[in-house]
Motif scaffolding. Structure first.
Motif, PDB file in Angstrom:
ATOM      1  N   ALA A  98       0.840  -1.196   0.000  1.00 55.54           N
ATOM      2  CA  ALA A  98       0.000   0.000   0.000  1.00 55.54           C
ATOM      3  C   ALA A  98       0.879   1.250   0.000  1.00 55.54           C
ATOM      4  CB  ALA A  98      -0.902   0.002   1.235  1.00 55.54           C
ATOM      5  N   VAL A  99       0.224   2.374  -0.226  1.00 54.39           N
ATOM      6  CA  VAL A  99       0.877   3.681  -0.126  1.00 54.39           C
ATOM      7  C   VAL A  99       0.200   4.420   1.016  1.00 54.39           C
ATOM      8  CG1 VAL A  99       1.298   5.870  -1.296  1.00 54.39           C
ATOM      9  CG2 VAL A  99       1.345   3.729  -2.597  1.00 54.39           C
ATOM     10  N   ALA A 100       0.973   4.796   2.034  1.00 52.51           N
ATOM     11  CA  ALA A 100       0.426   5.556   3.161  1.00 52.51           C
ATOM     12  C   ALA A 100       0.249   7.002   2.730  1.00 52.51           C
ATOM     13  CB  ALA A 100       1.360   5.464   4.370  1.00 52.51           C
ATOM     14  N   VAL A 101      -0.966   7.525   2.881  1.00 54.74           N
ATOM     15  CA  VAL A 101      -1.236   8.910   2.498  1.00 54.74           C
ATOM     16  C   VAL A 101      -1.398   9.820   3.710  1.00 54.74           C
ATOM     17  CG1 VAL A 101      -2.221   8.297   0.263  1.00 54.74           C
ATOM     18  CG2 VAL A 101      -3.721   8.506   2.257  1.00 54.74           C
ATOM     19  N   GLY A 102      -1.462   9.249   4.901  1.00 53.31           N
ATOM     20  CA  GLY A 102      -1.575  10.052   6.117  1.00 53.31           C
ATOM     21  C   GLY A 102      -1.432   9.192   7.356  1.00 53.31           C
ATOM     22  N   ARG A 103      -1.095   9.845   8.484  1.00 56.68           N
ATOM     23  CA  ARG A 103      -0.948   9.137   9.754  1.00 56.68           C
ATOM     24  C   ARG A 103      -2.050   9.583  10.696  1.00 56.68           C
ATOM     25  NH1 ARG A 103       1.525  10.024  14.625  1.00 56.68           N
ATOM     26  NH2 ARG A 103       2.356  12.018  13.955  1.00 56.68           N
ATOM     27  N   VAL A 104      -2.713   8.617  11.339  1.00 52.01           N
ATOM     28  CA  VAL A 104      -3.778   8.911  12.301  1.00 52.01           C
ATOM     29  C   VAL A 104      -3.130   9.480  13.559  1.00 52.01           C
ATOM     30  CG1 VAL A 104      -5.621   7.940  13.721  1.00 52.01           C
ATOM     31  CG2 VAL A 104      -5.292   7.125  11.382  1.00 52.01           C
ATOM     32  N   VAL A 105      -3.596  10.664  13.978  1.00 45.71           N
ATOM     33  CA  VAL A 105      -3.023  11.290  15.169  1.00 45.71           C
ATOM     34  C   VAL A 105      -4.021  11.416  16.313  1.00 45.71           C
ATOM     35  CG1 VAL A 105      -1.241  12.519  13.896  1.00 45.71           C
ATOM     36  CG2 VAL A 105      -3.440  13.618  14.284  1.00 45.71           C
ATOM     37  N   LEU A 106      -5.321  11.309  16.013  1.00 44.86           N
ATOM     38  CA  LEU A 106      -6.324  11.480  17.057  1.00 44.86           C
ATOM     39  C   LEU A 106      -7.585  10.711  16.701  1.00 44.86           C
ATOM     40  CD1 LEU A 106      -6.837  13.163  19.698  1.00 44.86           C
ATOM     41  CD2 LEU A 106      -7.958  14.823  18.232  1.00 44.86           C
ATOM     42  N   ARG A 107      -8.151  10.057  17.690  1.00 43.01           N
ATOM     43  CA  ARG A 107      -9.415   9.336  17.506  1.00 43.01           C
ATOM     44  C   ARG A 107     -10.504  10.094  18.243  1.00 43.01           C
ATOM     45  NH1 ARG A 107      -8.966   4.356  20.593  1.00 43.01           N
ATOM     46  NH2 ARG A 107      -9.374   5.791  22.261  1.00 43.01           N
ATOM     47  N   LEU A 108     -11.616  10.342  17.565  1.00 44.31           N
ATOM     48  CA  LEU A 108     -12.781  10.986  18.166  1.00 44.31           C
ATOM     49  C   LEU A 108     -13.899   9.967  18.167  1.00 44.31           C
ATOM     50  CD1 LEU A 108     -12.569  14.202  16.013  1.00 44.31           C
ATOM     51  CD2 LEU A 108     -11.799  13.973  18.368  1.00 44.31           C
ATOM     52  N   ARG A 109     -14.200   9.412  19.301  1.00 45.72           N
ATOM     53  CA  ARG A 109     -15.273   8.419  19.376  1.00 45.72           C
ATOM     54  C   ARG A 109     -16.614   9.121  19.239  1.00 45.72           C
ATOM     55  NH1 ARG A 109     -13.789   3.453  22.334  1.00 45.72           N
ATOM     56  NH2 ARG A 109     -12.112   2.715  21.031  1.00 45.72           N
ATOM     57  N   PRO A 110     -17.633   8.413  18.773  1.00 43.74           N
ATOM     58  CA  PRO A 110     -18.943   9.045  18.625  1.00 43.74           C
ATOM     59  C   PRO A 110     -19.609   9.339  19.965  1.00 43.74           C
ATOM     60  CG  PRO A 110     -19.024   6.757  17.906  1.00 43.74           C
ATOM     61  CD  PRO A 110     -17.592   7.073  18.221  1.00 43.74           C
ATOM     62  N   ARG A 111     -19.128   8.721  21.053  1.00 39.58           N
ATOM     63  CA  ARG A 111     -19.706   8.983  22.370  1.00 39.58           C
ATOM     64  C   ARG A 111     -18.933  10.098  23.065  1.00 39.58           C
ATOM     65  NH1 ARG A 111     -19.351   3.086  22.015  1.00 39.58           N
ATOM     66  NH2 ARG A 111     -17.220   3.579  22.512  1.00 39.58           N
ATOM     67  N   PRO A 112     -19.611  10.946  23.853  1.00 36.89           N
ATOM     68  CA  PRO A 112     -18.925  12.029  24.557  1.00 36.89           C
ATOM     69  C   PRO A 112     -17.838  11.491  25.480  1.00 36.89           C
ATOM     70  CG  PRO A 112     -21.309  12.247  24.755  1.00 36.89           C
ATOM     71  CD  PRO A 112     -21.033  10.918  24.108  1.00 36.89           C
ATOM     72  N   GLY A 113     -16.764  12.248  25.613  1.00 39.60           N
ATOM     73  CA  GLY A 113     -15.704  11.888  26.531  1.00 39.60           C
ATOM     74  C   GLY A 113     -14.720  10.878  26.003  1.00 39.60           C
ATOM     75  N   ARG A 114     -14.801  10.502  24.752  1.00 35.86           N
ATOM     76  CA  ARG A 114     -13.899   9.494  24.178  1.00 35.86           C
ATOM     77  C   ARG A 114     -12.997  10.133  23.128  1.00 35.86           C
ATOM     78  NH1 ARG A 114     -14.459   4.006  25.529  1.00 35.86           N
ATOM     79  NH2 ARG A 114     -16.236   3.857  26.898  1.00 35.86           N
ATOM     80  N   VAL A 115     -12.061  10.958  23.551  1.00 37.41           N
ATOM     81  CA  VAL A 115     -11.157  11.616  22.638  1.00 37.41           C
ATOM     82  C   VAL A 115      -9.736  11.236  23.034  1.00 37.41           C
ATOM     83  CG1 VAL A 115     -10.304  13.835  21.809  1.00 37.41           C
ATOM     84  CG2 VAL A 115     -12.727  13.549  22.311  1.00 37.41           C
TER      85      VAL A 115
END
Length: 125
Positions: A98-115
């Protein structure tokens, strides 16, 4: 299958190097889950490192944009990526490098308080 829901446009209020993506599917469970939103920093080919969670494309499937973990970096600058869920094989085992086009730096969960940053899966690569 994880397919970030993004048109690869930038995130309003951030430099154009940032993309917001939505996860669809179970292939990266437990690291990221279906419905999670991810903040991704675009990157140049050849900058991904083993262990990075990346947004990637497969030359054999250019229509498919995936979130996977880099298992190894190849000599040509491509990456071998795998999902954290061993039961789902929509990764380099099926589609090749594969070709990496970006790096994940932050996850935002759909539920409040899950960042927060994607957790270290503790050897589930």
């Amino acid at each position: 299958m994880i397919r970030p829901d993004t048109s690869e446009r930038g995130v309003p209020g951030l430099p154009s190097a940032w993309v917001l993506a939505r996860v669809s599917g179970p292939s990266m469970t437990p690291t990221v889950r279906h419905g999670d939103r991810l903040l991704v920093r675009r990157s140049r080919p050849g900058t991904a490192r083993p262990g990075d969670v990346v947004l990637a494309r497969f030359p054999s499937r250019p229509d498919l944009l995936v979130v996977k973990r880099v298992q190894r970096v190849l000599d040509d600058g491509g990456v071998w990526v795998v999902g954290d869920n061993p039961l789902v094989t929509d990764d380099s085992r099926a589609y090749g490098p594969a070709v990496a086009v970006g790096r994940v730096v932050l996850r935002l969960r759909p539920r409040p308080g899950r960042v927060g940053p994607p957790p270290d899966p503790g050897g589930l690569s």
